[in-house]
Design a protein around this motif. Structure first.
Motif, PDB file in Angstrom:
ATOM      1  N   SER A   1      -0.053  66.227  10.675  1.00 31.06           N
ATOM      2  CA  SER A   1      -0.889  65.022  10.663  1.00 31.06           C
ATOM      3  C   SER A   1      -0.052  63.754  10.605  1.00 31.06           C
ATOM      4  CB  SER A   1      -1.884  65.069   9.500  1.00 31.06           C
ATOM      5  OG  SER A   1      -1.234  64.907   8.267  1.00 31.06           O
ATOM      6  N   GLU A   2       1.205  63.877  10.219  1.00 28.06           N
ATOM      7  CA  GLU A   2       2.115  62.727  10.235  1.00 28.06           C
ATOM      8  C   GLU A   2       2.869  62.628  11.566  1.00 28.06           C
ATOM      9  OE1 GLU A   2       4.710  63.235   6.907  1.00 28.06           O
ATOM     10  OE2 GLU A   2       3.161  62.736   5.443  1.00 28.06           O
ATOM     11  N   GLN A   3       3.232  63.763  12.144  1.00 28.27           N
ATOM     12  CA  GLN A   3       4.087  63.765  13.329  1.00 28.27           C
ATOM     13  C   GLN A   3       3.331  63.563  14.635  1.00 28.27           C
ATOM     14  OE1 GLN A   3       7.360  63.594  13.176  1.00 28.27           O
ATOM     15  NE2 GLN A   3       7.136  63.658  10.955  1.00 28.27           N
ATOM     16  N   ILE A   4       2.143  64.120  14.758  1.00 32.07           N
ATOM     17  CA  ILE A   4       1.409  64.018  16.021  1.00 32.07           C
ATOM     18  C   ILE A   4       1.144  62.562  16.404  1.00 32.07           C
ATOM     19  CG2 ILE A   4      -0.799  64.516  17.160  1.00 32.07           C
ATOM     20  CD1 ILE A   4      -0.710  67.277  15.807  1.00 32.07           C
TER      21      ILE A   4
ATOM     22  N   ILE B   1      -5.095  63.358  22.656  1.00 32.14           N
ATOM     23  CA  ILE B   1      -3.929  64.167  22.313  1.00 32.14           C
ATOM     24  C   ILE B   1      -3.979  65.496  23.062  1.00 32.14           C
ATOM     25  CG2 ILE B   1      -3.719  63.080  20.054  1.00 32.14           C
ATOM     26  CD1 ILE B   1      -4.750  65.609  18.779  1.00 32.14           C
ATOM     27  N   PRO B   2      -2.826  66.125  23.242  1.00 32.27           N
ATOM     28  CA  PRO B   2      -2.783  67.402  23.966  1.00 32.27           C
ATOM     29  C   PRO B   2      -3.593  68.488  23.256  1.00 32.27           C
ATOM     30  CG  PRO B   2      -0.578  66.486  23.732  1.00 32.27           C
ATOM     31  CD  PRO B   2      -1.491  65.650  22.888  1.00 32.27           C
ATOM     32  N   HIS B   3      -4.212  69.320  24.040  1.00 30.92           N
ATOM     33  CA  HIS B   3      -5.049  70.384  23.485  1.00 30.92           C
ATOM     34  C   HIS B   3      -4.242  71.381  22.667  1.00 30.92           C
ATOM     35  CE1 HIS B   3      -8.395  68.772  25.622  1.00 30.92           C
ATOM     36  NE2 HIS B   3      -7.821  68.954  26.807  1.00 30.92           N
ATOM     37  N   ASN B   4      -2.963  71.536  22.983  1.00 31.93           N
ATOM     38  CA  ASN B   4      -2.123  72.447  22.199  1.00 31.93           C
ATOM     39  C   ASN B   4      -1.963  71.964  20.760  1.00 31.93           C
ATOM     40  OD1 ASN B   4      -1.744  74.182  24.340  1.00 31.93           O
ATOM     41  ND2 ASN B   4       0.194  73.284  24.953  1.00 31.93           N
TER      42      ASN B   4
ATOM     43  N   GLN C   1     -13.355  66.173  18.251  1.00 29.32           N
ATOM     44  CA  GLN C   1     -14.239  65.975  19.397  1.00 29.32           C
ATOM     45  C   GLN C   1     -13.810  64.762  20.215  1.00 29.32           C
ATOM     46  OE1 GLN C   1     -18.158  65.767  17.717  1.00 29.32           O
ATOM     47  NE2 GLN C   1     -18.445  67.980  17.822  1.00 29.32           N
ATOM     48  N   SER C   2     -13.450  63.691  19.539  1.00 26.74           N
ATOM     49  CA  SER C   2     -13.017  62.505  20.273  1.00 26.74           C
ATOM     50  C   SER C   2     -11.509  62.498  20.520  1.00 26.74           C
ATOM     51  CB  SER C   2     -13.429  61.239  19.531  1.00 26.74           C
ATOM     52  OG  SER C   2     -12.917  61.252  18.229  1.00 26.74           O
ATOM     53  N   LEU C   3     -10.756  63.192  19.684  1.00 28.64           N
ATOM     54  CA  LEU C   3      -9.301  63.217  19.868  1.00 28.64           C
ATOM     55  C   LEU C   3      -8.885  64.022  21.099  1.00 28.64           C
ATOM     56  CD1 LEU C   3      -8.028  63.546  16.197  1.00 28.64           C
ATOM     57  CD2 LEU C   3      -7.725  61.603  17.735  1.00 28.64           C
ATOM     58  N   HIS C   4      -9.776  64.895  21.577  1.00 32.76           N
ATOM     59  CA  HIS C   4      -9.471  65.658  22.796  1.00 32.76           C
ATOM     60  C   HIS C   4      -9.121  64.741  23.963  1.00 32.76           C
ATOM     61  CE1 HIS C   4      -9.911  69.972  22.340  1.00 32.76           C
ATOM     62  NE2 HIS C   4     -10.924  69.778  21.515  1.00 32.76           N
TER      63      HIS C   4
ATOM     64  N   GLU D   1      -3.215  74.030  17.513  1.00 28.19           N
ATOM     65  CA  GLU D   1      -2.292  74.348  16.434  1.00 28.19           C
ATOM     66  C   GLU D   1      -2.903  73.994  15.073  1.00 28.19           C
ATOM     67  OE1 GLU D   1       2.421  73.722  15.384  1.00 28.19           O
ATOM     68  OE2 GLU D   1       1.562  72.744  17.144  1.00 28.19           O
ATOM     69  N   ILE D   2      -3.529  72.845  14.982  1.00 28.38           N
ATOM     70  CA  ILE D   2      -4.168  72.458  13.719  1.00 28.38           C
ATOM     71  C   ILE D   2      -5.326  73.397  13.411  1.00 28.38           C
ATOM     72  CG2 ILE D   2      -5.532  70.651  12.594  1.00 28.38           C
ATOM     73  CD1 ILE D   2      -3.672  68.619  13.958  1.00 28.38           C
ATOM     74  N   ASP D   3      -6.105  73.773  14.428  1.00 28.55           N
ATOM     75  CA  ASP D   3      -7.198  74.728  14.228  1.00 28.55           C
ATOM     76  C   ASP D   3      -6.691  76.035  13.634  1.00 28.55           C
ATOM     77  OD1 ASP D   3      -9.105  72.991  15.275  1.00 28.55           O
ATOM     78  OD2 ASP D   3      -9.026  73.873  17.289  1.00 28.55           O
ATOM     79  N   LEU D   4      -5.587  76.533  14.177  1.00 22.82           N
ATOM     80  CA  LEU D   4      -5.046  77.812  13.708  1.00 22.82           C
ATOM     81  C   LEU D   4      -4.539  77.726  12.269  1.00 22.82           C
ATOM     82  CD1 LEU D   4      -3.162  78.973  16.919  1.00 22.82           C
ATOM     83  CD2 LEU D   4      -5.274  79.898  15.993  1.00 22.82           C
ATOM     84  N   TRP D   5      -3.814  76.646  11.950  1.00 20.96           N
ATOM     85  CA  TRP D   5      -3.301  76.496  10.582  1.00 20.96           C
ATOM     86  C   TRP D   5      -4.436  76.365   9.582  1.00 20.96           C
ATOM     87  CZ3 TRP D   5       1.570  77.485   9.249  1.00 20.96           C
ATOM     88  CH2 TRP D   5       2.553  77.424  10.229  1.00 20.96           C
ATOM     89  N   LEU D   6      -5.498  75.672   9.953  1.00 18.76           N
ATOM     90  CA  LEU D   6      -6.650  75.542   9.058  1.00 18.76           C
ATOM     91  C   LEU D   6      -7.343  76.883   8.841  1.00 18.76           C
ATOM     92  CD1 LEU D   6      -8.312  72.168  10.110  1.00 18.76           C
ATOM     93  CD2 LEU D   6      -7.471  72.776   7.846  1.00 18.76           C
TER      94      LEU D   6
END
Length: 125
Positions: free
Chosen positions: A110-113, A72-75, A66-69, A79-84
């Motif tokens: 979570s390390e690279q972003i 960081i880029p929405h893509n 919610q706050s990271l929007h 991507e994290i949403d889809l993998w989860l």
């Protein structure tokens, strides 16, 4: 002339301060998320994870995103949403090898972003 110079210094300090805050906030958010993923990874590796465990990680992520929007880029968020989501289904179906590979990707993300937000040569040029 003096007012303009002072204004420029104030704006530069504000930008510098905000960039430090942004980097710290993004790094700390992803560090916490990475720790949660490590716990999930251990459970999936031991084949004791349940779909509720993945949902707990998803809820943790929902709170953070919610706050990271704003930072960081929405893509990357998508991507994290889809993998989860895929991980939840694989754990439910007890496809442990596939689930572990999805969680490994999540750990890597979570390390690279956050690295894309560090003040470094490759990010500036």
């Amino acid at each position: 002339m003096v007012k303009t110079f002072i204004s420029m210094i104030v704006v530069a300090l504000m930008i510098f301060s905000f960039s430090i805050f942004e980097q710290h906030y993004v790094n700390s958010s992803f560090d916490e998320f990475h720790q949660v993923l490590c716990v999930l990874y251990d459970k999936v590796d031991a084949q004791t994870a349940t779909q509720e465990d993945v949902y707990a990680v998803q809820n943790n992520w929902l709170e953070k995103k919610q706050s990271l929007h704003a930072f960081i880029p929405h893509n990357d968020i998508k991507e994290i949403d889809l993998w989860l989501s895929e991980s939840a289904t694989l754990v439910r179906d007890e496809k442990w090898e596939d689930a572990i590979s999805k969680i490994e990707v999540l750990k890597e993300l979570s390390e690279q972003i956050p690295k894309t937000f560090t003040l470094s040569f490759e990010n500036i040029f």
